[in-house]
Every structure is written in structure tokens, then in C-alpha cells.
Scaffold this active site. Structure first.
Site, PDB file in Angstrom:
ATOM      1  CG  HIS A  86      -2.062   0.906   1.257  1.00 28.71           C
ATOM      2  ND1 HIS A  86      -2.476   1.676   0.199  1.00 28.71           N
ATOM      3  CD2 HIS A  86      -2.872   1.250   2.300  1.00 28.71           C
ATOM      4  CE1 HIS A  86      -3.488   2.446   0.570  1.00 28.71           C
ATOM      5  NE2 HIS A  86      -3.749   2.219   1.849  1.00 28.71           N
ATOM      6  CG  HIS A 113      -4.240   0.331  -8.174  1.00 31.76           C
ATOM      7  ND1 HIS A 113      -5.582   0.273  -7.879  1.00 31.76           N
ATOM      8  CD2 HIS A 113      -3.710   1.273  -7.379  1.00 31.76           C
ATOM      9  CE1 HIS A 113      -5.859   1.160  -6.948  1.00 31.76           C
ATOM     10  NE2 HIS A 113      -4.745   1.779  -6.615  1.00 31.76           N
ATOM     11  CG  ASP A 158       2.858   4.270  -4.033  1.00 31.55           C
ATOM     12  OD1 ASP A 158       1.985   3.396  -3.908  1.00 31.55           O
ATOM     13  OD2 ASP A 158       2.888   5.319  -3.360  1.00 31.55           O
TER      14      ASP A 158
HETATM   15  C1  SDX Z   1      -1.444   2.033  -3.366  1.00 28.84           C
HETATM   16  O1  SDX Z   1      -6.185   0.602  -3.215  1.00 28.84           O
HETATM   17  C2  SDX Z   1      -5.707   1.768  -3.485  1.00 28.84           C
HETATM   18  O2  SDX Z   1      -6.421   2.662  -4.021  1.00 28.84           O
HETATM   19  C3  SDX Z   1      -4.242   1.989  -3.079  1.00 28.84           C
HETATM   20  C4  SDX Z   1      -3.610   3.307  -3.499  1.00 28.84           C
HETATM   21  C5  SDX Z   1      -4.245   4.485  -2.804  1.00 28.84           C
HETATM   22  O3  SDX Z   1      -4.107   5.605  -3.325  1.00 28.84           O
HETATM   23  O4  SDX Z   1      -4.758   4.307  -1.673  1.00 28.84           O
HETATM   24  O5  SDX Z   1      -3.739   3.463  -4.900  1.00 28.84           O
HETATM   25  C6  SDX Z   1      -2.119   3.342  -3.140  1.00 28.84           C
HETATM   26  O6  SDX Z   1      -1.391   1.241  -2.456  1.00 28.84           O
HETATM   27  C7  SDX Z   1      -0.910   1.712  -4.739  1.00 28.84           C
HETATM   28  C8  SDX Z   1      -0.296   0.262  -4.842  1.00 28.84           C
HETATM   29  C9  SDX Z   1       1.139   0.313  -4.284  1.00 28.84           C
HETATM   30  N1  SDX Z   1       1.682  -1.052  -4.173  1.00 28.84           N
HETATM   31  C10 SDX Z   1       2.686  -1.465  -5.009  1.00 28.84           C
HETATM   32  O7  SDX Z   1       3.132  -0.806  -5.948  1.00 28.84           O
HETATM   33  C11 SDX Z   1       3.248  -2.839  -4.648  1.00 28.84           C
HETATM   34  C12 SDX Z   1       3.401  -3.684  -5.937  1.00 28.84           C
HETATM   35  N2  SDX Z   1       2.035  -4.023  -6.403  1.00 28.84           N
HETATM   36  C13 SDX Z   1       1.471  -5.292  -6.007  1.00 28.84           C
HETATM   37  O8  SDX Z   1       1.849  -5.749  -4.754  1.00 28.84           O
HETATM   38  C14 SDX Z   1      -0.010  -5.420  -6.369  1.00 28.84           C
HETATM   39  O9  SDX Z   1      -0.143  -4.998  -7.660  1.00 28.84           O
HETATM   40  C15 SDX Z   1      -1.051  -4.719  -5.515  1.00 28.84           C
HETATM   41  C16 SDX Z   1      -0.913  -5.054  -4.071  1.00 28.84           C
HETATM   42  C17 SDX Z   1      -0.972  -3.259  -5.681  1.00 28.84           C
HETATM   43  C18 SDX Z   1      -2.425  -5.192  -6.015  1.00 28.84           C
HETATM   44  O10 SDX Z   1      -2.558  -6.474  -5.609  1.00 28.84           O
HETATM   45  P1  SDX Z   1      -3.850  -7.358  -6.056  1.00 28.84           P
HETATM   46  O11 SDX Z   1      -4.926  -6.526  -6.637  1.00 28.84           O
HETATM   47  O12 SDX Z   1      -4.183  -8.239  -4.911  1.00 28.84           O
HETATM   48  O13 SDX Z   1      -3.313  -8.135  -7.281  1.00 28.84           O
HETATM   49  P2  SDX Z   1      -2.578  -9.490  -7.139  1.00 28.84           P
HETATM   50  O14 SDX Z   1      -1.529  -9.360  -6.082  1.00 28.84           O
HETATM   51  O15 SDX Z   1      -3.588 -10.567  -7.005  1.00 28.84           O
HETATM   52  O16 SDX Z   1      -1.840  -9.573  -8.545  1.00 28.84           O
HETATM   53  C19 SDX Z   1      -2.541 -10.069  -9.681  1.00 28.84           C
HETATM   54  C20 SDX Z   1      -1.466 -10.781 -10.480  1.00 28.84           C
HETATM   55  C21 SDX Z   1      -0.687 -11.794  -9.645  1.00 28.84           C
HETATM   56  O17 SDX Z   1      -0.221 -12.794 -10.533  1.00 28.84           O
HETATM   57  P3  SDX Z   1      -1.080 -14.218 -10.537  1.00 28.84           P
HETATM   58  O18 SDX Z   1      -1.083 -14.732  -9.116  1.00 28.84           O
HETATM   59  O19 SDX Z   1      -2.463 -13.838 -11.043  1.00 28.84           O
HETATM   60  O20 SDX Z   1      -0.286 -15.092 -11.471  1.00 28.84           O
HETATM   61  O21 SDX Z   1      -0.494  -9.828 -10.936  1.00 28.84           O
HETATM   62  C22 SDX Z   1       0.771 -10.108 -10.350  1.00 28.84           C
HETATM   63  C23 SDX Z   1       0.537 -11.036  -9.173  1.00 28.84           C
HETATM   64  O22 SDX Z   1       1.670 -11.893  -8.976  1.00 28.84           O
HETATM   65  N3  SDX Z   1       1.307  -8.832  -9.902  1.00 28.84           N
HETATM   66  C24 SDX Z   1       2.581  -8.460 -10.049  1.00 28.84           C
HETATM   67  C25 SDX Z   1       2.639  -7.153  -9.519  1.00 28.84           C
HETATM   68  N4  SDX Z   1       1.434  -6.791  -9.066  1.00 28.84           N
HETATM   69  C26 SDX Z   1       0.606  -7.841  -9.296  1.00 28.84           C
HETATM   70  N5  SDX Z   1       3.652  -9.103 -10.559  1.00 28.84           N
HETATM   71  C27 SDX Z   1       4.819  -8.396 -10.544  1.00 28.84           C
HETATM   72  N6  SDX Z   1       4.964  -7.143 -10.083  1.00 28.84           N
HETATM   73  C28 SDX Z   1       3.890  -6.490  -9.551  1.00 28.84           C
HETATM   74  N7  SDX Z   1       4.018  -5.265  -9.071  1.00 28.84           N
END
Ligand code: SDX
Length: 430
Positions: A266, A307, A365
Site C-alpha cells: 500500500h 493496482h 507510487d
Molecule cells: C497504493 O487501493 C488503493 O487505491 C491503493 C492506493 C491508494 O491511493 O490508496 O492506490 C495506493 O497502495 C498503490 C499500490 C502500491 N503497491 C505497489 O506498488 C506494490 C506492488 N504491487 C502489487 O503488490 C499489487 O499490484 C497490488 C498489491 C498493488 C495489487 O494487488 P492485487 O490486486 O491483490 O493483485 P494481485 O496481487 O492478485 O496480482 C494479480 C497478479 C498476480 O499474478 P497471478 O497470481 O495472477 O499469477 O499480478 C501479479 C501477481 O503476482 N502482480 C505483479 C505485480 N502486481 C501484481 N507481478 C509483478 N509485479 C507487480 N508489481
């Protein structure tokens, strides 16, 4: 609410279950599943991927189109034409202020920027190397111990004073957590300055000489706060609503939001992006890290990418990238190595089938850290900056819930543990 219904046919139940459907102004309809409990069933939605936890009028996100509206106004228009305190007014009161309303709001915020003198002693209880988010969790929660005249959540005036105090004091407390970590004296706010100029004054000023804050950096700081102001029902805002639903005071609810924001999935991602870019170190190593991000057996993820809601560009990331280019150019920072790595990483990722198929785009971010670093903010303070900007969103959602009708949030579960069994005395166990 509309009379449309969803009809659910459940194996083993004779009759179908009719569930009301509600439509909002824009965006997906919702199915009210409250009637399932009477039928002995719950919905099951870990991570609340498909759950609308409330109705709200504050912020709208269209993840597929990459749209973010605050009270109907697009984020790129606000970023270009508005400022942080005006956006605070909009989020809190629902409309853009008149000149007189804005002047009154700004002067009221300025009258709350100092913190109680005794709060200064709180910091001495921390180690100098404490993470500033740990400090902020502590001192923001502790505000409950000082402002007893704004704790009655049933009193509209108390709620409004608490909102002003939190918006006004978060920059002061954030700057104090930084000054404490570097052993420099706390700086008092200077209310002759604008909100963001004052924050940079408290961060980088010292009692031995007048502050000379660059208007370029003050404007960049203000835009950073504005772009982080609110984002619908994200994890930290949902935490604030959950805490508020029990009747907890607003300062305690904000401390809960700060704790939830801290995680690297997050708000902690901005700090993690800079650490990732520094670890990559050179554009020649980008492919190695992209491969790791795609490797299911490697926990590494591209920080600042992906996201829960946006399956297109995060509109804030676009504005942030433009701001990064502007700030670096205006500061005469050519060829910032981290920006070069970030820009190339974005290009490579957006052409890679893995990121295309999973709809992973840069989020808020990804570029914010480049600007914060250019302003001189240390990486450990990045998530604190996010918390300062997001305070108004937390307060606006808390206020929207508390001033309406609400119940304590109490989700249920799918129980997969032991069925009932009798106690086994110690001498009878294996
Ligand atoms: C913020 O919710 C909000 O509005 C948040 C926010 C706000 O203003 O409040 O926008 C602020 O928190 C932005 C997000 C910041 N976090 C990051 O940048 C961390 C990296 N991102 C990931 O951890 C992830 O994308 C999340 C946590 C942001 C979203 O997670 P989800 O929706 O639970 O998606 P997921 O983890 O289920 O991913 C879906 C797929 C997965 O692959 P499969 O299991 O389907 O094979 O996409 C892959 C994940 O492995 N994936 C990534 C990835 N993000 C998702 N693979 C590599 N790198 C990434 N960054």
C-alpha cells in the site's frame, strides 16, 4: 433505491433468493446480499475484491478507464488548477470553495498548525533510528490524550475541529519525526507561509537562519499532497472506516489508517520503489529484475506497478511523471539516474506480455519517490508524506460515515477449523 432484483438459485434450497440491486450515479451496480444471513449463508470475498463496503459521494474510480474523480472533478484538472487545501475543502464539504470560503478555511487550518508543547516530549521515547511511520503511529494516536474538546463524535462541531486539527497538525508532526531522527531542533510552523511551503520550512529550516523555500519545490510538494489526498475505499481508508464504526475517536482512527498505509503493498510502496530503483542501479540490470518480477517462485514484485482497481494507467502516475520531469528540469537535474531507470523500466514492462496480460501499469507510487528525492525528502519519510496527503481522505470518509447512519463493521468467515471436540487432560495427551 431501485426495485431491480437478482435471483439466486441455491442447490439444496427449494425457493430462490431475491436480492435487491442498487445503482449509483456512475459505476457498477451492487447486489444487496444482506438477506443471505437469514438463509444461513454468507458471501465469501477474501480481500474484498468484489465487495462494496458502503455508499459514498467523495471519490469515484473507473479502473478500466483510468479515471479518478474527487466530488466529480477529474484528478488531472485538480492537479493543474487547484491546490491541496482547496482540494481538502472539496473533499470535506463536497463543493469547490468561493474565495471567501477558501480564505476562511486556509486561515482556520493555519490556526491549528502547532501541537501541544508536551507532545514534543513524546519523541524522546523513541530511538533516533526509529522508522518515522512508527513515530507517526504513536504520536497521532496520542493526540487523543490532548484534544478532549474534539472527541465527542456525535457533536458536529467536535468533528469539524478534529478535521481541522488533523489536516493542520500532520505536517507539523511529520516534520518533527524527521527532525528528531537527525537530531535537529523542531521548527515551529510559520503561518505566513502556504501549507506546503510551511511543511518544507519545518522539515529543512533551522532556528539559526531564515528559511528560503523554493517556490518550485513548494508547488511540487503541494501537488504531491494533492495527488495522495483520497482514493475511495483503499486499505487504509477502509481501516479508518472500520475503526470509526466502533465509535473510536478520530485521532485513534487516523493512527489505524497510518498503520495500514505503512505496508509495502500500500503506501509503503513509494519507499520500496526508491529502494528497488537503487538496487537495480543501472538500466543494464532492468531485464534481470523484470524476469524476477515475472517468476512465480520469486517473491519480488515490481514496486510501484499494479493496482487492485486500475487495470489501466493510474491517472495520478501520469501527473506525477509530468511533475517529475518539470521539477528535475527546473532544478537543473539532467539525466537523474533513478528517473532514467524508472522511465526505461516502465517502457520495458509495458511492452512485456506478462504485464500486458495482467494489466499491470505504474501506480501513484512509481514516480512520486523521484520527486520527493529531488525535493530532498529522505526515503524513510516517503510513506509519511503519503500519510500527510491522505489524512484529508481518511477524515472525509470517517466524517461521511459518522454523520450518516452506520453500524459497527463486523464481517463473518468461512470456518475451516475443528468441529466441536472435548478437552483432553494433560496426562491423557500423546
Ligand atoms: C497504493 O487501493 C488503493 O487505491 C491503493 C492506493 C491508494 O491511493 O490508496 O492506490 C495506493 O497502495 C498503490 C499500490 C502500491 N503497491 C505497489 O506498488 C506494490 C506492488 N504491487 C502489487 O503488490 C499489487 O499490484 C497490488 C498489491 C498493488 C495489487 O494487488 P492485487 O490486486 O491483490 O493483485 P494481485 O496481487 O492478485 O496480482 C494479480 C497478479 C498476480 O499474478 P497471478 O497470481 O495472477 O499469477 O499480478 C501479479 C501477481 O503476482 N502482480 C505483479 C505485480 N502486481 C501484481 N507481478 C509483478 N509485479 C507487480 N508489481
Amino acid at each position: 433505491m431501485s426495485e431491480r432484483k437478482a435471483t439466486l438459485k441455491v442447490d439444496g434450497l427449494d425457493e430462490t433468493i431475491e436480492l435487491p440491486i442498487y445503482s449509483g450515479t456512475i459505476g457498477p451496480d451492487v447486489i444487496d446480499v444482506g438477506g443471505l444471513t437469514a438463509k444461513g449463508m454468507f458471501t465469501y470475498d477474501p480481500g474484498f475484491v468484489s465487495t462494496a463496503a458502503c455508499d459514498s459521494q467523495i471519490t469515484y474510480i473507473d479502473g478500466a478507464e483510468g479515471v479518478l474523480l474527487h466530488r466529480g472533478y477529474p484528478i488531472d484538472q485538480l492537479a493543474e488548477h487547484s491546490d491541496y487545501l482547496e482540494t481538502c475543502y472539496l473533499l470535506l464539504y463536497g463543493e469547490l470553495p468561493s474565495k471567501a470560503q477558501k480564505d476562511n478555511f486556509v486561515s482556520t487550518v493555519k490556526r491549528h498548525t502547532m501541537v501541544h508543547e508536551q507532545i514534543r516530549t513524546f519523541f524522546n521515547g523513541f530511538r533516533r533510528d526509529a522508522h518515522p511511520m512508527a513515530v507517526m503511529c504513536g504520536v497521532v494516536g496520542a493526540l487523543s490524550a490532548f484534544y478532549h474538546d474534539s472527541l465527542d463524535i456525535s457533536d458536529e462541531h467536535h468533528r469539524e475541529v478534529a478535521a481541522f486539527r488533523l489536516i493542520a497538525k500532520m505536517p507539523t508532526l511529520a516534520a518533527m519525526s524527521y527532525k528528531f531522527s537527525i537530531g535537529q531542533p523542531f521548527m515551529y510552523p510559520d503561518n505566513n507561509m502556504s501549507y506546503s511551503e510551511n511543511f518544507l520550512h519545518m522539515m529543512f529550516g533551522n532556528p539559526c537562519e531564515p528559511s528560503n523555500i523554493s517556490p518550485v519545490l513548494a508547488k511540487a510538494m503541494d501537488r504531491i499532497f494533492l495527488l495522495h489526498a483520497d482514493h475511495e475505499q483503499n486499505a487504509s481508508t477502509s481501516t479508518v472506516r472500520m475503526a470509526g464504526s466502533s465509535g473510536a475517536n478520530p485521532f485513534a482512527c487516523m493512527a489505524a489508517g497510518i498503520a495500514a498505509l505503512w505496508g509495502p503493498s500500500h503506501g509503503g510502496a513509494n519507499e520500496a520503489v526508491l529502494e528497488m530503483l537503487e538496487e537495480i542501479g543501472d538500466v543494464s540490470r532492468i531485464d534481470e529484475f523484470v524476469a524476477r518480477a515475472k517468476d512465480k517462485d520469486d517473491p519480488f514484485r515490481l514496486m510501484g506497478f499494479g493496482h487492485r482497481v486500475y487495470k489501466n494507467f493510474d491517472p495520478r502516475a501520469k501527473v506525477m511523471k509530468e511533475a517529475a520531469d518539470e521539477v528535475l528540469a527546473e532544478l537543473g537535474i539532467d539525466n537523474d539516474p533513478l528517473l532514467a531507470i524508472a522511465t526505461r523500466l516502465e517502457q520495458i514492462a509495458l511492452e512485456d506480455s506478462y504485464f500486458i496480460e495482467k494489466k499491470l501499469y505504474p501506480n501513484v507510487d512509481f514516480y512520486s519517490g523521484i520527486i520527493l528525492k529531488a525535493i530532498g525528502i529522505p526515503t524513510s519519510m516517503f510513506t509519511v508524506i503519503f500519510a500527510v496527503g491522505r489524512t484529508v481522505g481518511w477524515i472525509a470518509h470517517w466524517h461521511e460515515m459518522i454523520s450518516g447512519s452506520y453500524r459497527i463493521a463486523r464481517p463473518r468467515q468461512l470456518y475451516t477449523g475443528h468441529a466441536q471436540r472435548d478437552f483432553v487432560p494433560l496426562d491423557k495427551r500423546g
